[in-house]
Design a protein around this motif. Structure first.
Motif, short mmCIF file in Angstrom:
data_model
loop_
_atom_site.label_atom_id
_atom_site.label_comp_id
_atom_site.label_asym_id
_atom_site.label_seq_id
_atom_site.Cartn_x
_atom_site.Cartn_y
_atom_site.Cartn_z
N GLN A 129 0.84 -1.20 0.00
CA GLN A 129 0.00 0.00 0.00
C GLN A 129 0.87 1.25 0.00
N PRO A 130 0.56 2.23 -0.87
CA PRO A 130 1.40 3.42 -0.97
C PRO A 130 1.76 4.06 0.37
N SER A 131 0.81 4.26 1.26
CA SER A 131 1.12 4.99 2.50
C SER A 131 2.02 4.20 3.45
N THR A 132 2.38 2.96 3.09
CA THR A 132 3.21 2.18 4.02
C THR A 132 4.70 2.24 3.69
N VAL A 133 5.04 2.87 2.56
CA VAL A 133 6.48 2.97 2.21
C VAL A 133 6.83 4.45 2.17
N LEU A 134 7.21 4.98 3.33
CA LEU A 134 7.47 6.42 3.44
C LEU A 134 8.85 6.66 4.03
N THR A 135 9.35 7.88 3.84
CA THR A 135 10.65 8.25 4.39
C THR A 135 10.52 8.39 5.91
N GLY A 136 11.66 8.61 6.58
CA GLY A 136 11.66 8.76 8.03
C GLY A 136 10.74 9.88 8.49
N ASP A 137 10.62 10.96 7.67
CA ASP A 137 9.70 12.03 8.07
C ASP A 137 8.36 11.95 7.33
N ASN A 138 7.96 10.70 7.06
CA ASN A 138 6.61 10.41 6.51
C ASN A 138 6.29 11.07 5.18
N ARG A 139 7.27 11.17 4.33
CA ARG A 139 7.01 11.67 2.97
C ARG A 139 7.11 10.53 1.99
N TYR A 140 6.56 10.79 0.80
CA TYR A 140 6.71 9.81 -0.28
C TYR A 140 8.12 9.91 -0.83
N TYR A 141 8.72 8.77 -1.09
CA TYR A 141 10.05 8.78 -1.70
C TYR A 141 9.97 9.33 -3.12
N SER A 142 11.01 10.06 -3.53
CA SER A 142 11.06 10.48 -4.93
C SER A 142 12.28 9.89 -5.62
N VAL A 143 13.06 9.10 -4.89
CA VAL A 143 14.24 8.45 -5.48
C VAL A 143 14.07 6.94 -5.29
N PHE A 144 14.38 6.19 -6.35
CA PHE A 144 14.07 4.77 -6.33
C PHE A 144 14.88 3.95 -5.32
N SER A 145 16.21 4.16 -5.25
CA SER A 145 17.04 3.26 -4.41
C SER A 145 16.60 3.24 -2.94
N PRO A 146 16.44 4.40 -2.30
CA PRO A 146 15.96 4.33 -0.91
C PRO A 146 14.54 3.80 -0.80
N PHE A 147 13.72 4.07 -1.84
CA PHE A 147 12.36 3.50 -1.85
C PHE A 147 12.45 1.99 -1.82
N LYS A 148 13.31 1.46 -2.68
CA LYS A 148 13.43 -0.01 -2.77
C LYS A 148 13.88 -0.61 -1.43
N LYS A 149 14.84 0.06 -0.81
CA LYS A 149 15.35 -0.46 0.46
C LYS A 149 14.22 -0.53 1.49
N ARG A 150 13.47 0.57 1.58
CA ARG A 150 12.37 0.63 2.53
C ARG A 150 11.27 -0.37 2.14
N TRP A 151 10.99 -0.44 0.83
CA TRP A 151 9.96 -1.37 0.31
C TRP A 151 10.30 -2.78 0.77
N LEU A 152 11.58 -3.16 0.62
CA LEU A 152 11.98 -4.52 0.98
C LEU A 152 11.80 -4.78 2.47
N SER A 153 12.12 -3.76 3.29
CA SER A 153 11.99 -4.04 4.72
C SER A 153 10.52 -4.10 5.12
N VAL A 154 9.65 -3.29 4.49
CA VAL A 154 8.20 -3.39 4.79
C VAL A 154 7.67 -4.73 4.27
N TYR A 155 8.15 -5.12 3.09
CA TYR A 155 7.68 -6.37 2.49
C TYR A 155 8.00 -7.57 3.39
N ARG A 156 9.19 -7.55 3.97
CA ARG A 156 9.60 -8.67 4.84
C ARG A 156 8.66 -8.84 6.02
#
Ligand SMILES: Cc1cc2nc3c(=O)[nH]c(=O)nc-3n(C[C@H](O)[C@H](O)[C@H](O)COP(=O)(O)OP(=O)(O)OC[C@H]3O[C@@H](n4cnc5c(N)ncnc54)[C@H](O)[C@@H]3O)c2cc1C
Length: 467
Positions: free
Chosen positions: A137-164
């Motif tokens: 879900q979009p609102s579950t992969v956010l930066t430390g200050d609750n923003r949407y990522y605009s760069v893929f690499s940190p998004f992917k890192k966070r996505w993977l940890s939420v996915y796990r």
């Protein structure tokens, strides 16, 4: 007595479908109605072409058969736009005493506003909406200050940890005890496509089979093969994913089953395919985080002042595969002929239009939207803005692809270009990507632009933009 209404959108399958699974999980005495609503005028304003609509029509037919097996009849209703959809749902719920509405979330701006209206206006109906189009879900992969990522690499890192941490079990299709029924008929969405779409699966079993064939035979070689348009090195599942004939969860599960391990333990070559599915999620999340992307606006506002040339004759040559640059022409011909184009070639033709011809990316985006059978606002807008250097995490403006060396690198034998431009097959392989250096029997169109000076022209135009 309960009456459940299941509203299908770009999720045209019954297996691993969050909304379907929840709606059908009930006593057989509960009344269930399945609907698909068109928005003909609004979709036309979005530029949806005959290929997409015709393909959707094929999928609706097979969905109707699947539902009939479960004892449900799919109603397809033609409406002009989303405002009429809201009205129709509201009237239907009142008239037919609907108690519960089920649908899967969509993330484009107009669709989100429609669903917001439905949810707030249907006060006497329980509205159940589900995350299904994306893995997370979009609102579950956010930066430390609750923003949407605009760069893929940190998004992917966070996505993977939420996915796990998230549940990954597929949604069950509850067995139905309802008597089988027969599908209804409806007025078709499009009578014929503009391209030959026969390569794409039109029912769930076929799509699942295509997925199995890919994961079993090509997944571990994906990284090496994915950039070569002459071979079938990628899954070609994008149309099934875009229209929801397959879910991204099914894709990940099939890959995990074959690799016998979770995705975070995949070797690099197989993970490379998962990476693309994460890009797919990324572009959907961006639609939610940055609504201007759904409104024809650049992600980087300063690029709105760029002086695009938009030369009509050059745009026509590009659309018709007559630019004189073989890899560009082959790609554009592939698009028209098949309603699909290889990803590497999509990037090449997009850079050629936006950089060498210095044309507004929106022109290319609309042309792709008209022809692509997998057309999808998130991925299409993302791909175009990446190529045009107007987007998030985009290609730097000074790194302009040279289409000739791209062709020589990724289609070294010229097999791909010769498939769509057979007259180049008589040339020695070394000259196929630059036919102006040889004499083509019967002739070939001269390049419409000088690659070197047009590259510099684009760099200069971007350089002058105020950040
Ligand atoms: C200018 C441009 C426009 C594009 N327009 C679309 C579009 O309208 N619809 C669309 O689905 N893809 C689009 N893409 C992304 C990509 O080209 C296609 O998804 C891919 O070519 C589909 O082939 P495949 O199914 O064999 O992909 P595979 O390589 O097998 O990848 C698996 C799946 O991951 C997803 N995916 C792969 N690459 C990307 C990507 N870069 N961005 C987002 N998702 C991706 C697709 O759903 C794809 O089916 C575009 C890319 C560019 C550069």
């Amino acid at each position: 007595m309960q009456h459940r209404l299941v509203w299908f959108r770009d999720d045209l399958r019954v297996r691993d479908n969050a909304a379907v699974s929840a709606a059908l999980n009930c006593d057989p005495a509960v009344q269930i109605t399945a609907i698909f609503l068109t928005a003909d005028d609004e979709w036309e304003s979005f530029g949806y072409g005959a290929n997409r609509l015709y393909y959707t029509e094929q999928l609706l037919k097979s969905l109707a058969l699947e539902l009939a097996e479960l004892g449900l009849q799919l109603q397809v209703v033609h409406l002009p736009d989303y405002a009429h959809q809201v009205q129709w749902i509201s009237n239907y719920c009142e008239r037919e005493l609907v108690t519960d509405l089920y649908f899967n979330q969509e993330y484009q701006w107009n669709e989100r506003m429609r669903d917001y209206k439905i949810t707030t206006e249907l006060t006497h109906v329980n509205v159940h909406s589900f995350v299904d189009r994306v893995v997370l879900q979009p609102s579950t992969v956010l930066t430390g200050d609750n923003r949407y990522y605009s760069v893929f690499s940190p998004f992917k890192k966070r996505w993977l940890s939420v996915y796990r941490e998230s549940s990954r079990a597929p949604y069950q299709l509850p067995g139905s005890k309802r008597p089988k029924t027969t599908p209804l008929s409806w007025t078709s969405l499009a009578d014929s496509p503009e391209s030959d779409l026969t390569a794409f699966a039109t029912n769930e079993r076929q799509a699942l089979n295509d997925l199995d064939v890919f994961t079993e035979s090509k997944l571990t070689r994906y990284d090496a093969a994915r950039n070569q348009p002459a071979i079938q090195g990628t899954s070609r599942l994008s149309a099934a994913l875009a229209r929801g004939l397959l879910s991204p969860r099914q894709c990940i599960k099939a890959a995990e089953d074959v690799m016998n391990r979770p995705i975070w333990d995949f070797p690099e070559d197989a993970f490379s395919w998962i990476n693309e599915l994460i890009w797919r999620d990324f572009y959907q999340h961006l639609l939610v985080g940055f609504p201007r992307l759904s409104k024809n606006k650049a992600f980087r506002p300063e690029t709105e002042t760029l002086q695009w040339r938009n030369n009509t004759a050059e745009i026509d040559a590009w659309k018709n595969g007559l630019t004189g640059i073989p890899i560009v022409d082959a790609g554009m011909r592939e698009l028209k002929a098949t309603g699909w184009m290889h990803n590497r070639v999509r990037m090449i033709v997009a850079q050629f239009l936006t950089k060498n011809l210095l044309c507004d990316w929106r022109i290319g985006e609309a042309h792709f939207m008209r022809y692509l059978v997998d057309s999808d606002l998130g991925a299409n807008n993302g791909g175009w803005q990446w190529s045009a250097s107007t987007g998030t995490d985009a290609a730097p403006y000074f790194r302009v692809f040279n289409p000739v060396s791209q062709g020589e690198t990724y289609d070294s034998e010229g097999a791909y270009i010769c498939h769509y431009i057979p007259e180049l097959a008589d040339l020695p392989k070394a000259k196929r990507h630059s036919p102006w250096l040889a004499s083509v029997p019967g002739g070939y169109v001269e390049p419409i632009v000088d690659l070197k000076s047009s590259r510099q022209r684009a760099i200069d135009a971007f350089k002058d933009l105020k950040a």
